[in-house]
Design a protein around this motif. Structure first.
Motif, mmCIF file in Angstrom:
data_model
loop_
_atom_site.group_PDB
_atom_site.id
_atom_site.type_symbol
_atom_site.label_atom_id
_atom_site.label_comp_id
_atom_site.label_asym_id
_atom_site.label_seq_id
_atom_site.Cartn_x
_atom_site.Cartn_y
_atom_site.Cartn_z
ATOM 1 N N ASP A 1 0.688 -0.959 0.031
ATOM 2 C CA ASP A 1 -0.061 0.281 -0.110
ATOM 3 C C ASP A 1 0.808 1.011 -0.235
ATOM 4 N N GLN A 2 2.223 1.272 -0.137
ATOM 5 C CA GLN A 2 2.854 2.397 -0.543
ATOM 6 C C GLN A 2 3.094 2.186 -1.595
ATOM 7 N N GLY A 3 3.257 1.745 -2.482
ATOM 8 C CA GLY A 3 3.649 1.933 -4.641
ATOM 9 C C GLY A 3 4.685 1.078 -4.099
ATOM 10 N N VAL A 4 4.690 0.266 -3.646
ATOM 11 C CA VAL A 4 5.432 -0.754 -3.937
ATOM 12 C C VAL A 4 4.148 -2.592 -4.229
ATOM 13 N N VAL A 5 5.373 -2.802 -6.250
ATOM 14 C CA VAL A 5 4.805 -3.469 -6.850
ATOM 15 C C VAL A 5 5.843 -5.380 -6.701
ATOM 16 N N MET A 6 5.522 -5.786 -6.125
ATOM 17 C CA MET A 6 5.870 -6.923 -6.515
ATOM 18 C C MET A 6 5.635 -8.454 -6.961
ATOM 19 N N LEU A 7 6.882 -8.438 -8.387
ATOM 20 C CA LEU A 7 6.681 -9.360 -9.017
ATOM 21 C C LEU A 7 7.133 -10.613 -9.389
ATOM 22 N N GLY A 8 6.902 -12.011 -8.944
ATOM 23 C CA GLY A 8 7.194 -13.212 -9.279
ATOM 24 C C GLY A 8 7.597 -13.734 -10.399
ATOM 25 N N VAL A 9 8.556 -14.186 -11.130
ATOM 26 C CA VAL A 9 8.451 -14.277 -12.191
ATOM 27 C C VAL A 9 8.946 -15.722 -12.371
ATOM 28 N N LEU A 10 8.187 -16.887 -12.384
ATOM 29 C CA LEU A 10 7.795 -17.861 -12.919
ATOM 30 C C LEU A 10 8.764 -18.900 -14.215
ATOM 31 N N THR A 11 10.184 -19.053 -13.525
ATOM 32 C CA THR A 11 11.332 -19.756 -14.631
ATOM 33 C C THR A 11 10.579 -21.415 -15.293
ATOM 34 N N ASN A 12 10.244 -21.986 -14.517
ATOM 35 C CA ASN A 12 9.730 -23.338 -14.855
ATOM 36 C C ASN A 12 7.957 -23.476 -15.177
ATOM 37 N N ASP A 13 8.057 -23.525 -16.564
ATOM 38 C CA ASP A 13 6.444 -23.653 -17.063
ATOM 39 C C ASP A 13 5.802 -24.960 -17.109
ATOM 40 N N ASP A 14 6.177 -26.123 -16.513
ATOM 41 C CA ASP A 14 5.180 -27.065 -16.015
ATOM 42 C C ASP A 14 4.109 -27.219 -14.968
ATOM 43 N N PRO A 15 4.446 -25.697 -13.959
ATOM 44 C CA PRO A 15 3.713 -26.148 -12.716
ATOM 45 C C PRO A 15 1.458 -25.894 -14.095
ATOM 46 N N SER A 16 1.140 -27.109 -13.611
ATOM 47 C CA SER A 16 -1.060 -26.253 -13.731
ATOM 48 C C SER A 16 -0.972 -25.387 -13.181
ATOM 49 N N ASP A 17 -1.662 -24.916 -13.604
ATOM 50 C CA ASP A 17 -2.592 -23.410 -12.696
ATOM 51 C C ASP A 17 -2.697 -23.942 -10.577
ATOM 52 N N GLY A 18 -3.473 -25.449 -11.408
ATOM 53 C CA GLY A 18 -3.299 -26.019 -10.114
ATOM 54 C C GLY A 18 -2.705 -25.985 -9.012
ATOM 55 N N ASP A 19 -1.818 -27.048 -9.924
ATOM 56 C CA ASP A 19 -0.776 -27.085 -8.884
ATOM 57 C C ASP A 19 0.086 -25.903 -8.290
ATOM 58 N N LEU A 20 0.454 -24.711 -9.382
ATOM 59 C CA LEU A 20 1.019 -23.303 -9.032
ATOM 60 C C LEU A 20 -0.231 -22.791 -7.637
ATOM 61 N N LEU A 21 -1.390 -22.806 -8.262
ATOM 62 C CA LEU A 21 -2.373 -22.379 -7.021
ATOM 63 C C LEU A 21 -2.076 -22.480 -4.883
ATOM 64 N N ASN A 22 -1.311 -24.875 -5.363
ATOM 65 C CA ASN A 22 -1.138 -24.963 -4.653
ATOM 66 C C ASN A 22 -0.092 -25.077 -3.781
ATOM 67 N N PHE A 23 0.850 -24.874 -4.640
ATOM 68 C CA PHE A 23 1.833 -24.029 -4.397
ATOM 69 C C PHE A 23 1.990 -22.765 -3.524
ATOM 70 N N GLN A 24 1.576 -22.338 -3.827
ATOM 71 C CA GLN A 24 1.737 -20.660 -3.279
ATOM 72 C C GLN A 24 0.572 -20.906 -1.984
ATOM 73 N N SER A 25 -0.589 -21.490 -2.074
ATOM 74 C CA SER A 25 -0.908 -21.758 -0.856
ATOM 75 C C SER A 25 0.213 -22.085 0.710
ATOM 76 N N ASP A 26 0.513 -23.750 -0.448
ATOM 77 C CA ASP A 26 1.795 -23.989 0.729
ATOM 78 C C ASP A 26 3.149 -22.922 1.385
ATOM 79 N N TYR A 27 3.397 -21.902 0.436
ATOM 80 C CA TYR A 27 4.587 -20.934 1.255
ATOM 81 C C TYR A 27 3.536 -19.539 1.697
ATOM 82 N N ALA A 28 2.521 -19.712 1.374
ATOM 83 C CA ALA A 28 1.773 -18.630 1.572
ATOM 84 C C ALA A 28 2.415 -17.234 0.857
#
Length: 170
Positions: free
Chosen positions: A84-111
């Motif tokens: 909320d202080q004008g900071v944008v953070m982007l995580g560029v995922l370099t491996n293209d194998d995770p499906s959207d579902g697997d990626l959502l699970n990863f994001q959940s597992d690692y908060a």
């Protein structure tokens, strides 16, 4: 979101950076936020125009990368503090194998709370092909890269100190 981008080649010459630190980056200037469009996994686009005037962190990572897994929860906590202080953070995922579902699970597992942008050749080339993961790039409100790309896991404390200084600059 936090955007972390790293450039392995060419560090800034601080005297040169000082002289131009108050003016916005010009297209194709060496140490500037690359002029590419970032689209996160929710379909949200981050264009150069939308990122103008923001502090941008670009982090290259992969789901299989252990140092990446280690830093993601800390980066997410930091992102929640600074988004909320004008900071944008982007995580560029370099491996293209995770499906959207697997990626959502990863994001959940690692908060993971900051936006994830799937890797593209445009982004990869624009960031001079980061050769190590994770690699983090930080850009000030004028689009200039701050220091060198950080190779390896970055500590939230170190990043928070850098962002604190950048957020304070108007």
């Amino acid at each position: 979101g936090l955007l972390f981008l790293g450039v392995l080649a060419g560090a800034c010459d601080s005297s040169r950076s000082e002289a131009k630190s108050h003016q916005a980056c010009q297209k194709d200037q060496e140490d500037c936020l690359p002029d590419v469009k970032y689209v996160d996994t929710t379909g949200m686009a981050y264009t150069p125009e939308q990122l103008a005037g923001k502090v941008v962190v670009v982090n290259f990572w992969a789901t299989w990368c252990h140092p990446c897994q280690k830093e993601i929860p800390d980066l997410s906590k930091l992102y929640e503090k600074v988004k909320d202080q004008g900071v944008v953070m982007l995580g560029v995922l370099t491996n293209d194998d995770p499906s959207d579902g697997d990626l959502l699970n990863f994001q959940s597992d690692y908060a993971m709370t900051y936006p994830v942008v799937r890797f593209s050749s445009d982004i990869f080339i624009s960031f001079h092909r980061p050769g190590a993961l994770p690699t983090t790039f930080v850009f000030d409100r004028t689009g200039h890269q701050v220091g060198r790309a950080h190779i390896g896991a970055i500590s939230a404390t170190e990043l928070e100190q850098t962002l604190g200084k950048l957020v304070a600059q108007k």
